[in-house]
Design a protein around this motif. Structure first.
Motif, PDB file in Angstrom:
ATOM      1  N   GLU A 307       0.816  -1.215   0.000  1.00 56.69           N
ATOM      2  CA  GLU A 307       0.000   0.000   0.000  1.00 56.69           C
ATOM      3  C   GLU A 307       0.851   1.266   0.000  1.00 56.69           C
ATOM      4  O   GLU A 307       0.423   2.317   0.472  1.00 56.69           O
ATOM      5  CB  GLU A 307      -0.975   0.008   1.185  1.00 56.69           C
ATOM      6  CG  GLU A 307      -1.975  -1.138   1.133  1.00 56.69           C
ATOM      7  CD  GLU A 307      -3.029  -1.044   2.224  1.00 56.69           C
ATOM      8  OE1 GLU A 307      -2.950  -0.098   3.030  1.00 56.69           O
ATOM      9  OE2 GLU A 307      -3.921  -1.912   2.256  1.00 56.69           O
ATOM     10  N   LYS A 308       2.053   1.184  -0.543  1.00 52.51           N
ATOM     11  CA  LYS A 308       2.895   2.364  -0.768  1.00 52.51           C
ATOM     12  C   LYS A 308       2.696   2.787  -2.215  1.00 52.51           C
ATOM     13  O   LYS A 308       3.539   2.567  -3.087  1.00 52.51           O
ATOM     14  CB  LYS A 308       4.357   2.033  -0.487  1.00 52.51           C
ATOM     15  CG  LYS A 308       4.634   1.610   0.953  1.00 52.51           C
ATOM     16  CD  LYS A 308       6.105   1.266   1.149  1.00 52.51           C
ATOM     17  CE  LYS A 308       6.385   0.843   2.580  1.00 52.51           C
ATOM     18  NZ  LYS A 308       7.820   0.477   2.784  1.00 52.51           N
ATOM     19  N   HIS A 309       1.559   3.402  -2.477  1.00 49.98           N
ATOM     20  CA  HIS A 309       1.143   3.628  -3.860  1.00 49.98           C
ATOM     21  C   HIS A 309       1.990   4.674  -4.571  1.00 49.98           C
ATOM     22  O   HIS A 309       2.250   4.540  -5.765  1.00 49.98           O
ATOM     23  CB  HIS A 309      -0.341   4.022  -3.877  1.00 49.98           C
ATOM     24  CG  HIS A 309      -1.233   2.967  -3.284  1.00 49.98           C
ATOM     25  ND1 HIS A 309      -2.056   3.201  -2.215  1.00 49.98           N
ATOM     26  CD2 HIS A 309      -1.409   1.660  -3.606  1.00 49.98           C
ATOM     27  CE1 HIS A 309      -2.717   2.098  -1.908  1.00 49.98           C
ATOM     28  NE2 HIS A 309      -2.335   1.149  -2.738  1.00 49.98           N
ATOM     29  N   GLU A 310       2.414   5.700  -3.873  1.00 53.79           N
ATOM     30  CA  GLU A 310       3.281   6.703  -4.499  1.00 53.79           C
ATOM     31  C   GLU A 310       4.601   6.071  -4.933  1.00 53.79           C
ATOM     32  O   GLU A 310       5.108   6.339  -6.028  1.00 53.79           O
ATOM     33  CB  GLU A 310       3.538   7.859  -3.526  1.00 53.79           C
ATOM     34  CG  GLU A 310       2.336   8.746  -3.258  1.00 53.79           C
ATOM     35  CD  GLU A 310       2.032   9.671  -4.433  1.00 53.79           C
ATOM     36  OE1 GLU A 310       2.768   9.615  -5.444  1.00 53.79           O
ATOM     37  OE2 GLU A 310       1.057  10.438  -4.343  1.00 53.79           O
ATOM     38  N   ALA A 342      -2.422   1.832  -9.055  1.00 50.84           N
ATOM     39  CA  ALA A 342      -1.861   2.613  -7.952  1.00 50.84           C
ATOM     40  C   ALA A 342      -2.460   4.017  -7.920  1.00 50.84           C
ATOM     41  O   ALA A 342      -2.781   4.554  -6.847  1.00 50.84           O
ATOM     42  CB  ALA A 342      -0.341   2.672  -8.083  1.00 50.84           C
ATOM     43  N   LEU A 343      -2.617   4.622  -9.094  1.00 49.43           N
ATOM     44  CA  LEU A 343      -3.203   5.975  -9.148  1.00 49.43           C
ATOM     45  C   LEU A 343      -4.661   5.947  -8.703  1.00 49.43           C
ATOM     46  O   LEU A 343      -5.137   6.881  -8.042  1.00 49.43           O
ATOM     47  CB  LEU A 343      -3.086   6.513 -10.577  1.00 49.43           C
ATOM     48  CG  LEU A 343      -1.673   6.819 -11.070  1.00 49.43           C
ATOM     49  CD1 LEU A 343      -1.679   7.111 -12.568  1.00 49.43           C
ATOM     50  CD2 LEU A 343      -1.085   8.000 -10.319  1.00 49.43           C
ATOM     51  N   HIS A 344      -5.372   4.898  -9.049  1.00 47.48           N
ATOM     52  CA  HIS A 344      -6.760   4.768  -8.617  1.00 47.48           C
ATOM     53  C   HIS A 344      -6.839   4.700  -7.090  1.00 47.48           C
ATOM     54  O   HIS A 344      -7.723   5.301  -6.470  1.00 47.48           O
ATOM     55  CB  HIS A 344      -7.371   3.518  -9.256  1.00 47.48           C
ATOM     56  CG  HIS A 344      -8.819   3.355  -8.970  1.00 47.48           C
ATOM     57  ND1 HIS A 344      -9.471   2.143  -9.059  1.00 47.48           N
ATOM     58  CD2 HIS A 344      -9.768   4.250  -8.588  1.00 47.48           C
ATOM     59  CE1 HIS A 344     -10.746   2.304  -8.752  1.00 47.48           C
ATOM     60  NE2 HIS A 344     -10.954   3.566  -8.451  1.00 47.48           N
ATOM     61  N   SER A 345      -5.910   3.966  -6.492  1.00 49.02           N
ATOM     62  CA  SER A 345      -5.897   3.877  -5.028  1.00 49.02           C
ATOM     63  C   SER A 345      -5.598   5.228  -4.379  1.00 49.02           C
ATOM     64  O   SER A 345      -6.017   5.491  -3.255  1.00 49.02           O
ATOM     65  CB  SER A 345      -4.860   2.849  -4.583  1.00 49.02           C
ATOM     66  OG  SER A 345      -5.156   1.570  -5.105  1.00 49.02           O
ATOM     67  N   LEU A 346      -4.890   6.096  -5.103  1.00 48.09           N
ATOM     68  CA  LEU A 346      -4.592   7.444  -4.597  1.00 48.09           C
ATOM     69  C   LEU A 346      -5.705   8.434  -4.903  1.00 48.09           C
ATOM     70  O   LEU A 346      -5.590   9.613  -4.555  1.00 48.09           O
ATOM     71  CB  LEU A 346      -3.280   7.945  -5.216  1.00 48.09           C
ATOM     72  CG  LEU A 346      -2.003   7.190  -4.804  1.00 48.09           C
ATOM     73  CD1 LEU A 346      -0.833   7.629  -5.666  1.00 48.09           C
ATOM     74  CD2 LEU A 346      -1.703   7.441  -3.331  1.00 48.09           C
ATOM     75  N   ARG A 348      -6.641   9.364  -7.936  1.00 46.72           N
ATOM     76  CA  ARG A 348      -6.304  10.152  -9.136  1.00 46.72           C
ATOM     77  C   ARG A 348      -6.957   9.472 -10.355  1.00 46.72           C
ATOM     78  O   ARG A 348      -6.340   8.755 -11.121  1.00 46.72           O
ATOM     79  CB  ARG A 348      -4.789  10.251  -9.279  1.00 46.72           C
ATOM     80  CG  ARG A 348      -4.155  11.042  -8.160  1.00 46.72           C
ATOM     81  CD  ARG A 348      -2.647  10.865  -8.053  1.00 46.72           C
ATOM     82  NE  ARG A 348      -1.944  11.242  -9.267  1.00 46.72           N
ATOM     83  CZ  ARG A 348      -0.623  11.212  -9.404  1.00 46.72           C
ATOM     84  NH1 ARG A 348       0.130  10.800  -8.376  1.00 46.72           N
ATOM     85  NH2 ARG A 348      -0.047  11.571 -10.528  1.00 46.72           N
ATOM     86  N   GLN A 440      -9.966  15.203  -9.365  1.00 45.24           N
ATOM     87  CA  GLN A 440      -9.154  14.557  -8.341  1.00 45.24           C
ATOM     88  C   GLN A 440      -9.076  15.388  -7.067  1.00 45.24           C
ATOM     89  O   GLN A 440      -8.017  15.543  -6.460  1.00 45.24           O
ATOM     90  CB  GLN A 440      -7.753  14.242  -8.878  1.00 45.24           C
ATOM     91  CG  GLN A 440      -7.793  13.353 -10.107  1.00 45.24           C
ATOM     92  CD  GLN A 440      -6.437  13.052 -10.711  1.00 45.24           C
ATOM     93  OE1 GLN A 440      -6.314  12.205 -11.576  1.00 45.24           O
ATOM     94  NE2 GLN A 440      -5.422  13.762 -10.289  1.00 45.24           N
TER      95      GLN A 440
END
Length: 578
Positions: A307-310, A342-346, A348, A440
């Motif tokens: 869960e370190k999406h960045e 990953a962007l979806h989880s953030l 974005r 976003q």
């Protein structure tokens, strides 16, 4: 005469045996070239060569050797010279065929026809090499038309030269340029059908017959395609695996090929000869590229699972930047799709939509990218686009040859999602897109935060910037990507227009609140999926609902006594008793 009779009856194997017996009866001492005895032996050799040619490509070397001996015995034997040229053409030695015919009587009609055939083959081969060179230098899908035209010429040449192995190599390379990896792999399993031609007799004064194909002295750049690489099959298979995103297998195949090439190079250096067409360096460079790509992708996957999406986004960026070659298209499509997750989880959404579009452009039937884009479109309420992607997935699943199509296990789920999207589209036909997701930002964002988000999104997703940053893509791929970028850019502008004005934003928020209220009320009356849930049998007649949609307390039901057979008998008798 007996051999000729067997040949006329198409008993070629028997004819060869008869001609061989006749040659064994010839004197052991070589007759004088041009004498009557030499001409008889030359005729018998030429006839046996004709029978060998009728046996197929596997007997071409024997036919070539018989024709060469016949010409040595009778230099004026035009038919043997023509048959020798035919052997050379069928093995792809077009220049040597022209040389053989030029030494004889070039005015004969048969010789003229064979010479014209050799000249046409040389012209087609040179044109084919030009097309392959142009296709290999063209980015992305721009290589398609040149490679397709080259493939047509290769099929034509293989019909005239079925035993030319370098044409097999060229066909496999054309399949790779067309992205037809399965067909390219199949070509590697084919065989030219005959071995190498033996060296010609010195009396013929012919140039050496090379085993590596055609050499173009006028344009050496074309020799890359027309010369045969000793390890071409391993090289093609390694790139097929790379193009299919089977990275571990591709790496193993490249390392094996590089080892074989280094061993061959060392052997040639020991005997003092140059190693022809060594591909060890190219294979080693590709191994290093694959290792870097796998390292970045693995790091991105690990970061995503933690869960370190960045951090995952950063690693996927590095994986995509390693290579933009056509063989890395499938791998890059996977990385773009993973980065979209990953962007979806953030939160974005627009950035994730852009990445899914890039993945689809690189691999149009990649079901994970289509599925994720459909999910994102559904969440921003762009139901029509979600329906389009889901229908594309189902259509691709019907074609079993499509690479990356929906697996059968996911087809039922895709159809269910398509039905949900169609239901939502008809139920909320006039509902606007969810502008907060597109920009976003959160629904509590201030006016300044919305303006700042719009500026950043407009710069990031401007069609000109997207088009200029699409290195390695062909013209058609770039046009498709820019078209999708224009659509997303308009959505961003529309969202900013609504949310940047207080009155329009208040109207949008009130519509959202009312919509959520209606949806919660509807969901309480219906099942959680949005469809009418069947009522339990015990409450279907006794349950009433209030104004809030919640059911009243269930009405009490009368308990019933259970009667035995004796009770029924007693009741029956009492009922009939007056």
């Amino acid at each position: 005469l007996k051999g000729n009779k067997e040949f006329s009856d198409e008993s070629y194997n028997t004819a060869i045996n008869v001609y061989t017996q006749a040659l064994h009866l010839a004197p052991t001492t070589a007759p004088e070239p041009g004498s009557k005895g030499a001409s008889s032996i030359a005729a018998c050799l030429n006839n046996r060569a004709a029978a060998y040619l009728m046996m197929g490509t596997r007997c071409i070397p024997q036919a070539y050797q018989d024709c060469a001996q016949a010409i040595v015995l009778n230099p004026e034997y035009a038919r043997a010279r023509q048959r020798l040229a035919t052997c050379l053409i069928r093995t792809g030695h077009f220049k040597q065929a022209q040389h053989v015919l030029n030494q004889g009587d070039a005015n004969e009609s048969a010789a003229c026809e064979i010479a014209k055939e050799a000249s046409t083959c040389l012209e087609d081969l040179e044109q084919c090499c030009k097309l392959l060179t142009s296709a290999s230098n063209a980015p992305g899908s721009d290589a398609y038309h040149e490679a397709k035209e080259a493939m047509d010429l290769i099929h034509k040449l293989r019909g005239l030269a079925p035993a030319a192995e370098f044409l097999l190599q060229m066909q496999a390379e054309a399949h790779l340029l067309l992205g037809q990896y399965t067909q390219g792999n199949s070509v590697c399993s084919e065989s030219p059908g005959c071995g190498l031609l033996p060296p010609p007799p010195s009396e013929l004064n012919l140039p050496d017959v090379p085993s590596h194909g055609i050499t173009f002295d006028e344009d050496p750049a074309h020799n890359r395609w027309s010369q045969l690489h000793p390890s071409w099959r391993k090289w093609v298979i390694a790139r097929v695996l790379y193009g299919q995103n089977k990275m571990d297998k591709a790496k193993s195949a490249m390392e094996e090929m590089a080892s074989v090439e280094r061993t061959a190079s060392e052997l040639h250096s020991k005997v003092g000869t140059a190693s022809p067409n060594v591909l060890a360096e190219a294979a080693q460079n590709l191994v290093q590229i694959v290792e870097r790509q796998l390292a970045h992708k693995t790091a991105g996957n690990n970061a995503f699972h933690m869960e370190k999406h960045e951090e995952a986004v950063t690693h996927y960026n590095q994986a995509v930047d390693v290579s933009s070659s056509r063989f890395a298209s499938r791998f890059n499509a996977v990385c773009y799709c993973n980065r979209a997750a990953a962007l979806h989880s953030l939160g974005r959404y627009a950035d994730a939509l852009g990445d899914c579009t890039r993945a689809v452009v690189l691999s149009p039937t990649y079901y994970k990218a289509l599925s994720r884009r459909a999910m994102l479109s559904h969440e921003i309420r762009d139901y029509s686009y979600a329906i389009k992607d889901l229908e594309t997935m189902i259509q691709a699943a019907r074609d079993t040859d499509v690479n990356g199509a929906v697996p059968p296990s996911s087809l039922a789920e895709t159809r269910r999602r398509l039905q949900e999207a169609r239901t939502a589209s008809s139920a909320r036909r006039d509902a606007p897109l969810y502008h907060y997701h597109i920009l976003q930002v959160k629904s509590t964002a201030t006016e300044q935060e919305i303006k700042k988000a719009y500026r950043q999104m407009a710069l990031r997703h401007h069609p000109d910037k997207v088009g200029n940053g699409s290195n390695g893509l062909g013209a058609e791929q770039k046009a498709s990507l820019v078209s999708e970028a224009e659509r997303l850019f308009k959505m961003i502008g529309a969202a900013a227009n609504v949310l940047s004005t207080a009155s329009s934003r208040a109207e949008f928020d009130s519509t959202e609140q009312y919509s959520k209220f209606r949806q919660s009320a509807s969901m309480s009356r219906r099942g959680s999926t949005g469809y009418r849930a069947p009522e339990p049998a015990s409450t279907s007649f006794y349950t009433r609902r209030g104004s809030t949609g919640q059911p009243f307390k269930e009405a009490p039901t009368r308990s019933r006594r259970t009667y035995s057979t004796a009770d029924y008998t007693h009741h029956y008798r009492n009922w009939w008793t007056p």
